[in-house]
Design a protein around this motif. Sequence first.
Motif, short mmCIF file in Angstrom:
data_model
loop_
_atom_site.label_atom_id
_atom_site.label_comp_id
_atom_site.label_asym_id
_atom_site.label_seq_id
_atom_site.Cartn_x
_atom_site.Cartn_y
_atom_site.Cartn_z
N MET A 158 0.85 -1.18 0.00
CA MET A 158 0.00 0.00 0.00
C MET A 158 0.89 1.25 0.00
N ILE A 159 0.47 2.27 -0.74
CA ILE A 159 1.17 3.54 -0.78
C ILE A 159 0.24 4.62 -0.24
N GLN A 160 0.62 5.19 0.89
CA GLN A 160 -0.20 6.23 1.53
C GLN A 160 0.08 7.57 0.86
N LEU A 161 -0.98 8.24 0.35
CA LEU A 161 -0.83 9.55 -0.27
C LEU A 161 -1.12 10.67 0.73
N SER A 162 -2.05 10.41 1.64
CA SER A 162 -2.40 11.35 2.70
C SER A 162 -3.12 10.54 3.78
N SER A 163 -3.60 11.20 4.80
CA SER A 163 -4.25 10.46 5.89
C SER A 163 -5.50 9.72 5.43
N ASP A 164 -6.13 10.19 4.36
CA ASP A 164 -7.37 9.57 3.90
C ASP A 164 -7.33 9.06 2.46
N THR A 165 -6.13 8.98 1.88
CA THR A 165 -6.02 8.57 0.48
C THR A 165 -4.82 7.64 0.31
N TYR A 166 -5.04 6.52 -0.39
CA TYR A 166 -3.94 5.58 -0.60
C TYR A 166 -4.11 4.83 -1.91
N LEU A 167 -3.00 4.21 -2.33
CA LEU A 167 -2.97 3.33 -3.49
C LEU A 167 -2.74 1.92 -2.98
N ARG A 168 -3.38 0.97 -3.66
CA ARG A 168 -3.19 -0.44 -3.34
C ARG A 168 -3.04 -1.18 -4.66
N PRO A 169 -2.14 -2.15 -4.74
CA PRO A 169 -1.99 -2.89 -5.99
C PRO A 169 -3.33 -3.49 -6.47
N LEU A 170 -3.54 -3.41 -7.75
CA LEU A 170 -4.74 -3.96 -8.38
C LEU A 170 -4.82 -5.47 -8.13
N SER A 171 -6.02 -5.96 -7.86
CA SER A 171 -6.25 -7.40 -7.73
C SER A 171 -7.57 -7.75 -8.42
N ALA A 172 -7.77 -9.03 -8.66
CA ALA A 172 -8.99 -9.49 -9.33
C ALA A 172 -10.24 -9.11 -8.53
N GLU A 173 -10.11 -9.02 -7.22
CA GLU A 173 -11.25 -8.67 -6.37
C GLU A 173 -11.74 -7.24 -6.60
N ASP A 174 -10.92 -6.42 -7.26
CA ASP A 174 -11.30 -5.03 -7.53
C ASP A 174 -12.26 -4.89 -8.71
N THR A 175 -12.45 -5.95 -9.47
CA THR A 175 -13.24 -5.89 -10.69
C THR A 175 -14.61 -5.24 -10.50
N PRO A 176 -15.44 -5.67 -9.55
CA PRO A 176 -16.76 -5.05 -9.43
C PRO A 176 -16.70 -3.57 -9.05
N LEU A 177 -15.73 -3.19 -8.22
CA LEU A 177 -15.59 -1.79 -7.83
C LEU A 177 -15.25 -0.92 -9.05
N ILE A 178 -14.31 -1.40 -9.85
CA ILE A 178 -13.91 -0.66 -11.05
C ILE A 178 -15.09 -0.54 -12.00
N PHE A 179 -15.75 -1.66 -12.26
CA PHE A 179 -16.89 -1.65 -13.17
C PHE A 179 -17.97 -0.68 -12.71
N ASN A 180 -18.34 -0.76 -11.43
CA ASN A 180 -19.40 0.11 -10.91
C ASN A 180 -19.03 1.58 -10.98
N GLU A 181 -17.76 1.90 -10.76
CA GLU A 181 -17.34 3.31 -10.82
C GLU A 181 -17.35 3.81 -12.26
N ILE A 182 -16.96 2.96 -13.19
CA ILE A 182 -17.02 3.36 -14.60
C ILE A 182 -18.47 3.61 -15.01
N ILE A 183 -19.36 2.73 -14.62
CA ILE A 183 -20.78 2.90 -14.95
C ILE A 183 -21.32 4.18 -14.32
N ALA A 184 -21.00 4.42 -13.06
CA ALA A 184 -21.50 5.61 -12.36
C ALA A 184 -20.95 6.91 -12.95
N ASN A 185 -19.77 6.85 -13.57
CA ASN A 185 -19.11 8.03 -14.12
C ASN A 185 -19.01 7.99 -15.64
N ARG A 186 -19.85 7.17 -16.25
CA ARG A 186 -19.73 6.94 -17.69
C ARG A 186 -19.67 8.23 -18.50
N GLU A 187 -20.60 9.12 -18.33
CA GLU A 187 -20.63 10.34 -19.15
C GLU A 187 -19.40 11.21 -18.91
#
Length: 175
Positions: A1-30
């Motif tokens: 994990m890479i901490q960017l700030s107290s409330d923001t971080y990066l985590r290596p991509l994993s297969a379990e992230d698939t639904p989160l990514i998909f849902n965010e793309i759909i929610a932000n499609r336009e």
Amino acid sequence: MIQLSSDTYLRPLSAEDTPLIFNEIIANREYLREWLPFVDFTQEVEDTEAFVTSTLESGEKQFVIYHHEQFVGLIGFTRTDAANKRTEIGYWLAEAAQGNGIVTKAVVELLHLAFGQLDFNRVQIRVAVANTKSRNIPEKLGFCFEGIERDGELLVDNTFTDLAIYSMLKKEFGG
């Protein structure tokens, strides 16, 4: 994990992230589809699953971005040329998370990783000329503007866009 700030971080991509990514793309499609051609090809969760699987198999480091414990985007290396010690950073962020400096901080951390542990010599960012929010990131961080790749990317509705090409060399990175 890479901490960017107290409330923001990066985590290596994993297969379990698939639904989160998909849902965010759909929610932000336009919002996302203006600059990201893959958005229109993301219709089913299986489309995102194929992307995640391909990315994980490629070995290129990609990270999910979390802000206030919510998934808000992706950032990582792409078009890596290990023989020539060069890579490119690509990113996208949900509209609601914009304006907090998240991607700028994340790019800095990826530069540390690229020039340190991964021993790259060159990092590039390509961005649509008219995408001023995204262009501000390499400009703010001191990347060298190299020029315009004419009709460099095919966007939605079969429209080409010119790409601004920015780079930073290891010897230029102040850390």
